[in-house]
Motif scaffolding. Structure first.
Motif, short mmCIF file in Angstrom:
data_model
loop_
_atom_site.label_atom_id
_atom_site.label_comp_id
_atom_site.label_asym_id
_atom_site.label_seq_id
_atom_site.Cartn_x
_atom_site.Cartn_y
_atom_site.Cartn_z
N LEU A 113 0.83 -1.20 0.00
CA LEU A 113 0.00 0.00 0.00
C LEU A 113 0.87 1.25 0.00
CD1 LEU A 113 -2.84 -0.98 2.51
CD2 LEU A 113 -3.03 -0.70 0.04
N TRP A 114 1.95 1.21 0.79
CA TRP A 114 2.85 2.36 0.83
C TRP A 114 3.47 2.61 -0.54
CZ3 TRP A 114 8.25 1.78 0.00
CH2 TRP A 114 8.94 2.99 0.03
N PHE A 115 3.91 1.53 -1.19
CA PHE A 115 4.55 1.66 -2.50
C PHE A 115 3.58 2.28 -3.51
CE2 PHE A 115 5.75 -0.21 -6.65
CZ PHE A 115 7.00 0.38 -6.78
N LEU A 116 2.35 1.76 -3.53
CA LEU A 116 1.35 2.28 -4.46
C LEU A 116 1.04 3.74 -4.17
CD1 LEU A 116 -1.09 -0.78 -4.59
CD2 LEU A 116 0.43 0.01 -6.41
N CYS A 117 0.99 4.05 -2.88
CA CYS A 117 0.68 5.43 -2.49
C CYS A 117 1.80 6.38 -2.90
CB CYS A 117 0.46 5.47 -0.97
SG CYS A 117 -0.29 6.98 -0.47
N GLU A 118 3.04 5.95 -2.76
CA GLU A 118 4.17 6.79 -3.17
C GLU A 118 4.12 7.06 -4.67
OE1 GLU A 118 6.34 8.47 -1.63
OE2 GLU A 118 6.37 7.73 0.41
N ILE A 119 3.75 6.02 -5.43
CA ILE A 119 3.64 6.20 -6.89
C ILE A 119 2.55 7.22 -7.21
CG2 ILE A 119 2.95 5.06 -9.05
CD1 ILE A 119 4.32 2.55 -8.04
N ALA A 120 1.42 7.12 -6.48
CA ALA A 120 0.30 8.04 -6.72
C ALA A 120 0.70 9.47 -6.36
CB ALA A 120 -0.91 7.61 -5.90
N ILE A 121 1.39 9.64 -5.25
CA ILE A 121 1.79 10.99 -4.85
C ILE A 121 2.80 11.56 -5.86
CG2 ILE A 121 3.11 12.28 -3.11
CD1 ILE A 121 1.66 10.65 -1.00
N ALA A 122 3.70 10.69 -6.32
CA ALA A 122 4.65 11.15 -7.34
C ALA A 122 3.91 11.56 -8.62
CB ALA A 122 5.66 10.04 -7.64
N ALA A 123 2.88 10.77 -8.98
CA ALA A 123 2.10 11.09 -10.18
C ALA A 123 1.37 12.41 -10.01
CB ALA A 123 1.10 9.97 -10.45
N CYS A 124 0.81 12.61 -8.81
CA CYS A 124 0.10 13.85 -8.52
C CYS A 124 1.07 15.04 -8.54
CB CYS A 124 -0.56 13.72 -7.15
SG CYS A 124 -1.73 15.01 -6.83
N ASP A 125 2.22 14.82 -7.92
CA ASP A 125 3.26 15.84 -7.89
C ASP A 125 3.71 16.18 -9.30
OD1 ASP A 125 4.11 17.22 -5.76
OD2 ASP A 125 5.87 16.01 -5.33
N LEU A 126 3.76 15.14 -10.11
CA LEU A 126 4.18 15.30 -11.50
C LEU A 126 3.25 16.29 -12.23
CD1 LEU A 126 6.39 13.86 -13.12
CD2 LEU A 126 4.67 12.22 -13.88
N ALA A 127 1.95 16.09 -12.05
CA ALA A 127 0.97 16.98 -12.69
C ALA A 127 1.15 18.41 -12.20
CB ALA A 127 -0.45 16.49 -12.38
N GLU A 128 1.43 18.55 -10.90
CA GLU A 128 1.57 19.89 -10.33
C GLU A 128 2.85 20.58 -10.81
OE1 GLU A 128 1.35 18.41 -6.44
OE2 GLU A 128 -0.81 18.06 -6.57
N VAL A 129 3.93 19.79 -10.85
CA VAL A 129 5.20 20.33 -11.32
C VAL A 129 5.08 20.77 -12.78
CG1 VAL A 129 7.56 19.65 -11.96
CG2 VAL A 129 6.67 19.10 -9.70
N ILE A 130 4.48 19.89 -13.60
CA ILE A 130 4.33 20.21 -15.02
C ILE A 130 3.42 21.42 -15.21
CG2 ILE A 130 3.41 19.34 -17.21
CD1 ILE A 130 4.32 16.55 -16.32
N GLY A 131 2.33 21.46 -14.44
CA GLY A 131 1.41 22.60 -14.53
C GLY A 131 2.10 23.91 -14.21
N SER A 132 2.90 23.91 -13.15
CA SER A 132 3.63 25.13 -12.78
C SER A 132 4.64 25.51 -13.87
CB SER A 132 4.38 24.93 -11.45
OG SER A 132 3.47 24.77 -10.41
N ALA A 133 5.33 24.50 -14.40
CA ALA A 133 6.33 24.77 -15.43
C ALA A 133 5.67 25.33 -16.70
CB ALA A 133 7.10 23.48 -15.76
N ILE A 134 4.50 24.78 -17.07
CA ILE A 134 3.78 25.30 -18.24
C ILE A 134 3.37 26.75 -18.00
CG2 ILE A 134 1.64 25.10 -19.58
CD1 ILE A 134 1.84 22.05 -19.24
N ALA A 135 2.89 27.04 -16.79
CA ALA A 135 2.47 28.42 -16.46
C ALA A 135 3.65 29.38 -16.54
CB ALA A 135 1.84 28.44 -15.06
N LEU A 136 4.80 28.99 -16.01
CA LEU A 136 5.99 29.85 -16.07
C LEU A 136 6.42 30.06 -17.52
CD1 LEU A 136 7.98 28.35 -13.05
CD2 LEU A 136 7.05 30.67 -13.21
N ASN A 137 6.27 29.00 -18.33
CA ASN A 137 6.61 29.10 -19.74
C ASN A 137 5.68 30.08 -20.47
OD1 ASN A 137 5.83 27.67 -22.64
ND2 ASN A 137 8.03 27.86 -22.26
#
Length: 440
Positions: A113-137
């Motif tokens: 469960l921890w492993f799956l949750c870490e993957i999900a948080i990384a995926a969520c973080d990924l969307a947020e990081v990309i969203g911020s980078a697109i906005a800065l661009n």
């Protein structure tokens, strides 16, 4: 030993800020008590309006006008119920969802469960990081790769302000949310939506189910709305309030935490609905049915609406949304790592690890594949989140429906039936979305 649990609690959730905010006594006024409990709901709500939601809402509005507004509304109602259960679990048991899973399940299951949750948080973080980078661009012309690197600085921001008190972080999140709200209020005004069609769209319609393309986008909206990491986050941050550990004290805390999260999720509903309404009024109304990319929406908004500030404020809201979500996503990562593993690391090390898991893939894709690659990564992150959702929702409903764990606070029969029904719907729709993604 606490009833219903296999092991005694070893540590408080988010121990550095646990019970750090005083709450008034039972004889205080309603508003004083509400203000004391105000805050965690907004931190949870930002996860429901993160950049991952933007693409699905844009696609829904540009292709089908206002029809899918009812799906946005229903998704938020589901989220309100699940967040209420998450807050109740944390307040009653003194354990966040990760700690509760570690206690309830065997070590191998807990680690999975921890492993799956870490993957999900990384995926969520990924969307947020990309969203911020697109906005800065979009706003400053900053290359996507540099934008991704810049977002890592929020680790330092969380670390700095958390040491100053949890209220500071809540205030930053509230300020950015007000900014997003203001930007979309302007967008709605200048887009001049068809209010009759908009009101009609809030009513569920059979064609959402019977039209395959519409159903696919509707499931995407649902999958992008209910975020698994928010359930872990909420069960932890409600414990920042120093409540009386009595039945009356816990009842008061559950009541105000539920009001807090429900009102905040209405704000999230407004923003998600506003993105869809904007796409319907600006693109669908003008025959542009395929505008689903954030970059395309940015380029088209100002000329289509004839309002020069429309594109800029759209990007400002995206940047605020990305930054808001990364703040709370980093905290969720800390809660999951500590809760599942009982792992004690220095706060900055812990947050840096969480951040790097998201930033490194985003950075590689931004450098190698550029704009088109980050767009695909954004979609992929939402699929990963859908896959993980069941592994957070099922334990949550299971624990809060257990009299042994919850005592007199156990879910009432009607709530139990509703919670399992919502869980079944979410799981079935997410399974369908995953199947559709896999085959085509």
């Amino acid at each position: 030993m606490e009833a219903g649990w296999r092991h005694p609690r070893r540590a408080n959730s988010l121990s550095e800020v646990y019970a750090s905010i005083k709450v008034p006594g039972a004889d205080a006024s309603f508003w004083r008590k509400l203000m004391a409990f105000w805050g965690p709901g907004l931190m949870v709500a930002v996860g429901y309006m993160d950049p991952g939601n933007w693409a699905t809402d844009l696609a829904g509005g540009s292709r089908y006008g206002y029809t899918l507004l009812s799906v946005v509304l229903i998704s938020n109602l589901f989220a309100m119920l699940l967040q209420h259960l998450a807050a109740k679990l944390g307040i009653v048991t003194g354990r966040d969802l990760a700690q509760a899973c570690r206690d309830h399940y065997s070590r191998p299951v807990s680690l999975m469960l921890w492993f799956l949750c870490e993957i999900a948080i990384a995926a969520c973080d990924l969307a947020e990081v990309i969203g911020s980078a697109i906005a800065l661009n979009l706003l400053f012309g900053l290359p996507l790769a540099w934008g991704v690197v810049l977002t890592t600085l929020d680790v330092l921001v969380v670390l700095f302000f958390q040491n100053k008190g949890f209220r500071i972080i809540e205030s930053i999140v509230a300020g950015l949310t007000v900014l997003i709200f203001g930007c979309f209020l302007y967008e709605i005004i200048v887009s001049r939506p068809d209010w009759v069609a908009l009101a009609h769209g809030l009513v569920p319609q059979p064609k959402v189910i019977t039209t395959p393309g519409m159903l696919y986008v509707a499931i995407g909206i649902l999958g992008a709305t209910v975020m698994p990491h928010n359930l872990y986050l909420h069960s932890s941050i409600v414990q920042t309030r120093a409540i009386e550990q009595t039945e009356a004290g816990k009842r008061m805390a559950i009541k105000f935490a539920t009001i807090d999260s429900t009102v905040a999720l209405f704000v999230a509903f407004f923003i998600n609905a506003a993105i869809l309404i904007l796409a319907a009024a600006a693109f669908n109304h003008h025959g542009m049915y395929e505008v689903a990319k954030i970059q395309d929406a940015y380029k088209l908004l100002a000329p289509v609406l004839g309002a020069g500030a429309a594109s800029v404020l759209f990007a400002v809201a995206l940047l605020a949304s990305g930054q808001n979500s990364t703040l709370t996503g980093t905290l969720a990562g800390q809660i999951v790592m500590e809760g599942f593993l009982d792992l004690k690391l220095r706060p900055w090390v812990r947050r840096l690890i969480t951040r790097m898991v998201a930033v490194v893939p985003a950075l590689v894709v931004a450098i190698v594949y550029g704009e088109s690659g980050t767009e695909k990564l954004l979609v992929f992150s939402q699929v990963i989140l859908s896959m993980q959702l069941s592994f957070a929702v099922v334990p949550l409903v299971l624990f809060t429906s257990s009299r042994a764990k919850m005592g007199v606070f156990v879910n009432r029969p009607a709530v139990r039936v509703l919670a399992w029904s919502v869980s079944a719907i979410i799981l079935a729709l997410n399974a369908y979305l995953l199947w559709q993604t896999a085959v085509g």
